[in-house]
Scaffold this motif. Sequence first.
Motif, mmCIF file in Angstrom:
data_model
loop_
_atom_site.group_PDB
_atom_site.id
_atom_site.type_symbol
_atom_site.label_atom_id
_atom_site.label_comp_id
_atom_site.label_asym_id
_atom_site.label_seq_id
_atom_site.Cartn_x
_atom_site.Cartn_y
_atom_site.Cartn_z
ATOM 1 N N THR A 38 0.877 -1.251 0.064
ATOM 2 C CA THR A 38 -0.176 -0.398 0.147
ATOM 3 C C THR A 38 0.883 1.413 -0.116
ATOM 4 O OG1 THR A 38 -1.653 -1.277 1.283
ATOM 5 C CG2 THR A 38 -1.931 1.016 1.233
ATOM 6 N N ALA A 39 0.596 2.081 -1.006
ATOM 7 C CA ALA A 39 1.147 3.503 -0.703
ATOM 8 C C ALA A 39 1.065 4.309 -0.528
ATOM 9 C CB ALA A 39 1.978 3.759 -1.978
ATOM 10 N N THR A 40 1.518 5.059 0.387
ATOM 11 C CA THR A 40 0.486 6.816 0.955
ATOM 12 C C THR A 40 1.249 7.996 0.797
ATOM 13 O OG1 THR A 40 -0.156 5.474 2.430
ATOM 14 C CG2 THR A 40 -0.604 7.856 2.282
ATOM 15 N N ALA A 41 0.985 8.539 0.188
ATOM 16 C CA ALA A 41 2.390 9.894 0.258
ATOM 17 C C ALA A 41 1.774 11.423 -0.485
ATOM 18 C CB ALA A 41 2.772 10.083 -0.764
ATOM 19 N N SER A 42 1.717 12.656 0.048
ATOM 20 C CA SER A 42 0.353 13.714 -0.068
ATOM 21 C C SER A 42 1.208 14.201 -1.807
ATOM 22 C CB SER A 42 1.274 14.551 0.534
ATOM 23 O OG SER A 42 2.763 14.808 0.535
ATOM 24 N N GLY A 43 0.558 14.934 -2.229
ATOM 25 C CA GLY A 43 -0.164 16.150 -3.088
ATOM 26 C C GLY A 43 -0.501 14.675 -4.480
ATOM 27 N N ALA A 44 0.261 14.583 -5.747
ATOM 28 C CA ALA A 44 -0.085 13.675 -6.718
ATOM 29 C C ALA A 44 0.249 12.085 -6.492
ATOM 30 C CB ALA A 44 0.547 14.033 -8.239
ATOM 31 N N LYS A 45 -0.486 11.072 -7.051
ATOM 32 C CA LYS A 45 0.073 10.166 -6.283
ATOM 33 C C LYS A 45 0.553 9.439 -7.533
ATOM 34 C CE LYS A 45 -1.208 10.754 -2.393
ATOM 35 N NZ LYS A 45 -0.990 10.215 -1.088
ATOM 36 N N SER A 46 0.414 8.525 -7.806
ATOM 37 C CA SER A 46 0.398 6.894 -9.388
ATOM 38 C C SER A 46 0.722 5.703 -9.256
ATOM 39 C CB SER A 46 2.395 7.347 -9.949
ATOM 40 O OG SER A 46 3.418 7.044 -9.536
ATOM 41 N N VAL A 47 0.199 5.383 -9.992
ATOM 42 C CA VAL A 47 0.078 3.521 -10.180
ATOM 43 C C VAL A 47 0.648 3.363 -11.461
ATOM 44 C CG1 VAL A 47 -1.764 2.104 -10.901
ATOM 45 C CG2 VAL A 47 -2.296 3.727 -8.855
ATOM 46 N N ASP A 48 1.688 2.340 -10.939
ATOM 47 C CA ASP A 48 2.244 1.930 -12.729
ATOM 48 C C ASP A 48 2.162 1.046 -12.371
ATOM 49 O OD1 ASP A 48 5.150 1.697 -14.385
ATOM 50 O OD2 ASP A 48 5.944 1.029 -12.972
ATOM 51 N N ILE A 49 1.949 1.173 -14.469
ATOM 52 C CA ILE A 49 1.122 -0.679 -14.418
ATOM 53 C C ILE A 49 2.710 -0.939 -15.418
ATOM 54 C CG2 ILE A 49 -0.541 -1.346 -16.437
ATOM 55 C CD1 ILE A 49 -1.659 1.739 -16.309
ATOM 56 N N ASN A 50 2.832 -2.558 -14.812
ATOM 57 C CA ASN A 50 3.906 -2.912 -15.755
ATOM 58 C C ASN A 50 3.680 -4.433 -15.403
ATOM 59 O OD1 ASN A 50 5.977 -3.710 -17.132
ATOM 60 N ND2 ASN A 50 7.805 -1.895 -15.219
ATOM 61 N N HIS A 51 4.827 -5.028 -16.131
ATOM 62 C CA HIS A 51 4.694 -6.843 -15.749
ATOM 63 C C HIS A 51 2.751 -7.603 -15.188
ATOM 64 C CE1 HIS A 51 8.459 -7.015 -15.675
ATOM 65 N NE2 HIS A 51 8.494 -6.235 -14.519
ATOM 66 N N PHE A 52 2.258 -7.125 -16.279
ATOM 67 C CA PHE A 52 0.571 -7.504 -16.301
ATOM 68 C C PHE A 52 -0.358 -7.183 -15.076
ATOM 69 C CE2 PHE A 52 1.743 -9.419 -20.376
ATOM 70 C CZ PHE A 52 1.080 -9.146 -20.534
ATOM 71 N N ALA A 53 0.722 -5.775 -14.129
ATOM 72 C CA ALA A 53 -0.038 -5.958 -12.279
ATOM 73 C C ALA A 53 0.254 -3.820 -11.998
ATOM 74 C CB ALA A 53 0.732 -6.803 -11.289
ATOM 75 N N PHE A 54 -0.790 -4.133 -11.400
ATOM 76 C CA PHE A 54 -0.820 -2.072 -10.991
ATOM 77 C C PHE A 54 0.249 -2.447 -9.669
ATOM 78 C CE2 PHE A 54 -5.392 -2.874 -12.932
ATOM 79 C CZ PHE A 54 -5.149 -2.085 -14.076
ATOM 80 N N HIS A 55 0.846 -1.265 -9.465
ATOM 81 C CA HIS A 55 2.089 -0.985 -8.319
ATOM 82 C C HIS A 55 1.677 0.377 -7.947
ATOM 83 C CE1 HIS A 55 3.763 -5.131 -10.096
ATOM 84 N NE2 HIS A 55 4.016 -4.451 -11.010
ATOM 85 N N PRO A 56 1.095 0.212 -7.232
ATOM 86 C CA PRO A 56 1.123 -1.021 -5.756
ATOM 87 C C PRO A 56 -0.125 -0.912 -6.100
ATOM 88 C CG PRO A 56 0.458 1.487 -5.024
ATOM 89 C CD PRO A 56 1.428 1.891 -6.337
ATOM 90 N N PRO A 57 -0.721 -2.827 -5.493
ATOM 91 C CA PRO A 57 -2.425 -2.537 -6.180
ATOM 92 C C PRO A 57 -2.942 -1.972 -5.146
ATOM 93 C CG PRO A 57 -0.622 -4.610 -4.390
ATOM 94 C CD PRO A 57 0.259 -3.300 -4.738
ATOM 95 N N THR A 58 -2.685 -1.357 -4.270
ATOM 96 C CA THR A 58 -4.190 -0.374 -3.152
ATOM 97 C C THR A 58 -3.367 0.704 -3.248
ATOM 98 O OG1 THR A 58 -4.510 -2.513 -2.080
ATOM 99 C CG2 THR A 58 -4.983 -0.023 -0.976
ATOM 100 N N LEU A 59 -3.742 1.492 -3.197
ATOM 101 C CA LEU A 59 -3.010 3.858 -3.381
ATOM 102 C C LEU A 59 -3.880 3.906 -2.610
ATOM 103 C CD1 LEU A 59 -0.719 4.947 -3.676
ATOM 104 C CD2 LEU A 59 -2.228 5.704 -6.184
ATOM 105 N N ARG A 60 -4.012 4.980 -0.992
ATOM 106 C CA ARG A 60 -4.237 5.379 -0.567
ATOM 107 C C ARG A 60 -4.666 7.122 -0.927
ATOM 108 N NH1 ARG A 60 -6.974 3.258 3.268
ATOM 109 N NH2 ARG A 60 -5.761 1.379 4.076
ATOM 110 N N ILE A 61 -5.206 7.503 -0.893
ATOM 111 C CA ILE A 61 -5.381 9.319 -1.441
ATOM 112 C C ILE A 61 -6.300 10.303 -0.398
ATOM 113 C CG2 ILE A 61 -4.505 8.225 -3.652
ATOM 114 C CD1 ILE A 61 -7.328 9.962 -5.043
ATOM 115 N N LYS A 62 -6.074 11.416 -0.631
ATOM 116 C CA LYS A 62 -7.003 12.187 0.248
ATOM 117 C C LYS A 62 -8.352 12.215 -1.055
ATOM 118 C CE LYS A 62 -4.615 12.929 3.669
ATOM 119 N NZ LYS A 62 -5.259 12.420 4.640
ATOM 120 N N ARG A 63 -9.404 13.165 -0.562
ATOM 121 C CA ARG A 63 -10.495 12.758 -1.343
ATOM 122 C C ARG A 63 -10.353 14.553 -2.428
ATOM 123 N NH1 ARG A 63 -16.241 15.645 0.303
ATOM 124 N NH2 ARG A 63 -14.354 16.814 1.809
ATOM 125 N N GLY A 64 -10.040 14.831 -3.065
ATOM 126 C CA GLY A 64 -10.026 15.253 -4.544
ATOM 127 C C GLY A 64 -8.582 14.849 -4.865
#
Length: 121
Positions: free
Chosen positions: A36-62
């Motif tokens: 699970t990844a958590t950070a402030s500002g813009a977040k990112s999901v990398d799509i590679n090796h037929f998977a989403f990295h990280p599989p779970t991403l936590r973000i703030k509303r908006g």
Amino acid sequence: MTLPQSRRGRWAAALLIGIAVLAVAALQGGHASGATATASGAKSVDINHFAFHPPTLRIKRGGRVAFTNSSNITHTATRAGSFDTGHIRPGTTKVIRFNQKGTFAYHCKIHPFMRGKIVVE
């Protein structure tokens, strides 16, 4: 063998730079399953090796999530009724803003076994 003072300084600097580069590469390369990844500002999901990295991403509303395709194959990030990136070609990024709190499980329409989750707090 002893190096002159000026060469010793350059050698030490080169060694420190090498260690820093390896440390950054190690931190960025580790895609642990179930992470699970958590950070402030813009977040990112990398799509590679037929998977989403990280599989779970936590973000703030908006917050925004940038889905970047690092693979050689086109993918999507889709949650029926909530969001759809459309086709994300290799080497491109699509950004989605999440304005509502909740948990949004998503998948790739082209490869339905690829699944991820966005948790909006």
